[in-house]
Motif scaffolding. Structure first.
Motif, PDB file in Angstrom:
ATOM      1  N   GLN A  73       5.232   0.750   1.994  1.00 21.42           N
ATOM      2  CA  GLN A  73       5.761   0.211   3.243  1.00 21.42           C
ATOM      3  C   GLN A  73       6.697   1.226   3.913  1.00 21.42           C
ATOM      4  OE1 GLN A  73       4.702  -2.568   4.659  1.00 21.42           O
ATOM      5  NE2 GLN A  73       3.359  -2.962   2.910  1.00 21.42           N
ATOM      6  N   ILE A  74       7.434   1.958   3.092  1.00 19.57           N
ATOM      7  CA  ILE A  74       8.356   2.959   3.634  1.00 19.57           C
ATOM      8  C   ILE A  74       7.578   4.105   4.276  1.00 19.57           C
ATOM      9  CG2 ILE A  74      10.097   4.691   3.022  1.00 19.57           C
ATOM     10  CD1 ILE A  74      11.059   2.691   0.861  1.00 19.57           C
ATOM     11  N   VAL A  75       6.524   4.559   3.603  1.00 22.88           N
ATOM     12  CA  VAL A  75       5.707   5.642   4.175  1.00 22.88           C
ATOM     13  C   VAL A  75       5.066   5.178   5.472  1.00 22.88           C
ATOM     14  CG1 VAL A  75       3.744   7.185   3.812  1.00 22.88           C
ATOM     15  CG2 VAL A  75       5.272   6.670   1.915  1.00 22.88           C
ATOM     16  N   LEU A  76       4.544   3.939   5.474  1.00 20.98           N
ATOM     17  CA  LEU A  76       3.974   3.390   6.714  1.00 20.98           C
ATOM     18  C   LEU A  76       5.033   3.329   7.815  1.00 20.98           C
ATOM     19  CD1 LEU A  76       1.692   0.404   5.588  1.00 20.98           C
ATOM     20  CD2 LEU A  76       0.970   2.521   6.700  1.00 20.98           C
ATOM     21  N   GLY A  77       6.228   2.901   7.431  1.00 21.12           N
ATOM     22  CA  GLY A  77       7.310   2.837   8.409  1.00 21.12           C
ATOM     23  C   GLY A  77       7.626   4.209   8.988  1.00 21.12           C
ATOM     24  N   ASP A  78       7.668   5.231   8.117  1.00 29.82           N
ATOM     25  CA  ASP A  78       7.937   6.593   8.586  1.00 29.82           C
ATOM     26  C   ASP A  78       6.854   7.062   9.557  1.00 29.82           C
ATOM     27  OD1 ASP A  78      10.284   6.869   7.134  1.00 29.82           O
ATOM     28  OD2 ASP A  78       9.286   7.762   5.397  1.00 29.82           O
ATOM     29  N   LEU A  79       5.596   6.746   9.243  1.00 30.96           N
ATOM     30  CA  LEU A  79       4.491   7.160  10.113  1.00 30.96           C
ATOM     31  C   LEU A  79       4.553   6.453  11.459  1.00 30.96           C
ATOM     32  CD1 LEU A  79       1.608   7.254   7.465  1.00 30.96           C
ATOM     33  CD2 LEU A  79       2.685   9.218   8.570  1.00 30.96           C
ATOM     34  N   GLU A 100      -5.098   6.175   4.768  1.00 28.78           N
ATOM     35  CA  GLU A 100      -4.975   6.221   3.308  1.00 28.78           C
ATOM     36  C   GLU A 100      -3.777   5.398   2.833  1.00 28.78           C
ATOM     37  OE1 GLU A 100      -7.202   7.419   1.221  1.00 28.78           O
ATOM     38  OE2 GLU A 100      -8.415   8.025   2.929  1.00 28.78           O
ATOM     39  N   ILE A 101      -2.664   5.508   3.543  1.00 25.75           N
ATOM     40  CA  ILE A 101      -1.481   4.733   3.160  1.00 25.75           C
ATOM     41  C   ILE A 101      -1.700   3.249   3.437  1.00 25.75           C
ATOM     42  CG2 ILE A 101       0.988   4.411   3.534  1.00 25.75           C
ATOM     43  CD1 ILE A 101       0.237   6.973   2.076  1.00 25.75           C
ATOM     44  N   GLU A 102      -2.396   2.959   4.524  1.00 22.02           N
ATOM     45  CA  GLU A 102      -2.714   1.560   4.826  1.00 22.02           C
ATOM     46  C   GLU A 102      -3.533   0.932   3.705  1.00 22.02           C
ATOM     47  OE1 GLU A 102      -2.964   0.074   9.400  1.00 22.02           O
ATOM     48  OE2 GLU A 102      -4.592   1.368   8.724  1.00 22.02           O
ATOM     49  N   LYS A 103      -4.495   1.690   3.188  1.00 24.48           N
ATOM     50  CA  LYS A 103      -5.327   1.180   2.086  1.00 24.48           C
ATOM     51  C   LYS A 103      -4.466   0.902   0.859  1.00 24.48           C
ATOM     52  CE  LYS A 103      -8.459   4.436   1.839  1.00 24.48           C
ATOM     53  NZ  LYS A 103      -9.660   5.183   1.407  1.00 24.48           N
ATOM     54  N   LEU A 104      -3.537   1.803   0.570  1.00 19.20           N
ATOM     55  CA  LEU A 104      -2.662   1.613  -0.584  1.00 19.20           C
ATOM     56  C   LEU A 104      -1.748   0.407  -0.390  1.00 19.20           C
ATOM     57  CD1 LEU A 104      -1.688   5.308  -1.405  1.00 19.20           C
ATOM     58  CD2 LEU A 104      -2.976   3.754  -2.876  1.00 19.20           C
ATOM     59  N   ALA A 105      -1.220   0.265   0.807  1.00 19.15           N
ATOM     60  CA  ALA A 105      -0.328  -0.873   1.091  1.00 19.15           C
ATOM     61  C   ALA A 105      -1.083  -2.195   0.968  1.00 19.15           C
ATOM     62  CB  ALA A 105       0.277  -0.726   2.484  1.00 19.15           C
ATOM     63  N   ALA A 106      -2.361  -2.186   1.355  1.00 18.39           N
ATOM     64  CA  ALA A 106      -3.166  -3.409   1.252  1.00 18.39           C
ATOM     65  C   ALA A 106      -3.503  -3.726  -0.204  1.00 18.39           C
ATOM     66  CB  ALA A 106      -4.449  -3.250   2.064  1.00 18.39           C
TER      67      ALA A 106
END
Length: 219
Positions: free
Chosen positions: A157-163, A142-148
């Motif tokens: 990007q920060i949430v992706l980094g945390d994950l 879900e976060i990947e979709k938002l980042a894209a």
């Protein structure tokens, strides 16, 4: 109250009069007798099964009273009977979430997404629900979709980094945090994320430098 007495008189004449039952429910809300308000609305719905207003009122009051299971059942019927009213899936998903039916809540958001398309509000709700279900891979998607979709938004990007950091993927986490800083140098969470990576890698002098950058970023 003359109006209250008049409606009760009408109800005595015809106990199945849905409009009267609906009006009386409002009086019982004002009288702080929610259980009677629910009873009146249930009777109104039973005697006028195709009335959207009555059904919506019953769903709303049960939700407001914390009767989330009953509210979810009412919203499920509304979604089925009025598929063109896509916003009903929001109410359904919320009631299901409150009732602890997380899987069904995600299905409701999926149905909404299929009509409205992907957007931030829906994806973030689904992300939080997947986290509750302890499904990190689905949450990550879900976060990947938002980042894209929103490549210039540093917070994703920060949430992706945390994950990535949680998964021990240091290089990927570092790339996300650096991109976030590139997009917005004031995002102290990104600086903090990089400092945590440096600490994990025992690069203490670099960790100190990035921690110092936090204070500069929030000035």
């Amino acid at each position: 109250d003359a109006a209250y007495d008049a409606f009760n008189h009408c109800l005595a004449i015809d106990s199945t009069a849905a409009p009267v039952l609906y009006e009386l429910s409002s009086f019982y809300v004002q009288l702080n007798r929610p259980e009677k308000a629910v009873e009146m609305l249930k009777r109104a719905v039973a005697n006028s099964k195709d009335n959207f207003t009555y059904k919506m009122a019953l769903a709303s009051i049960t939700r407001n009273l914390g009767m989330y299971g009953e509210a979810a059942e009412e919203y499920e019927e509304l979604v089925r009977d009025y598929p063109e009213k896509e916003e009903l899936n929001y109410y359904l998903a919320d009631a299901l979430t409150q009732a602890g039916e997380i899987g069904k809540a995600i299905e409701a958001y999926d149905a909404l997404e299929s009509v409205m398309g992907m957007n931030e509000a829906i994806s973030m709700q689904k992300y939080k629900l997947y986290v509750q279900l302890e499904k990190p891979e689905e949450a990550f998607k879900e976060i990947e979709k938002l980042a894209a979709k929103y490549p210039m938004e540093a917070r994703y990007q920060i949430v992706l980094g945390d994950l990535h950091l949680e998964n021990g993927e240091m290089d990927k986490a570092l790339a996300c945090f650096r991109k976030a800083i590139y997009l917005d140098p004031r995002h102290y969470n990104a600086w903090y994320g990089i400092s945590m990576i440096q600490l994990k890698q025992e690069k203490f002098h670099l960790a100190e430098r990035y921690l110092n950058s936090i204070f500069l970023s929030v000035r």
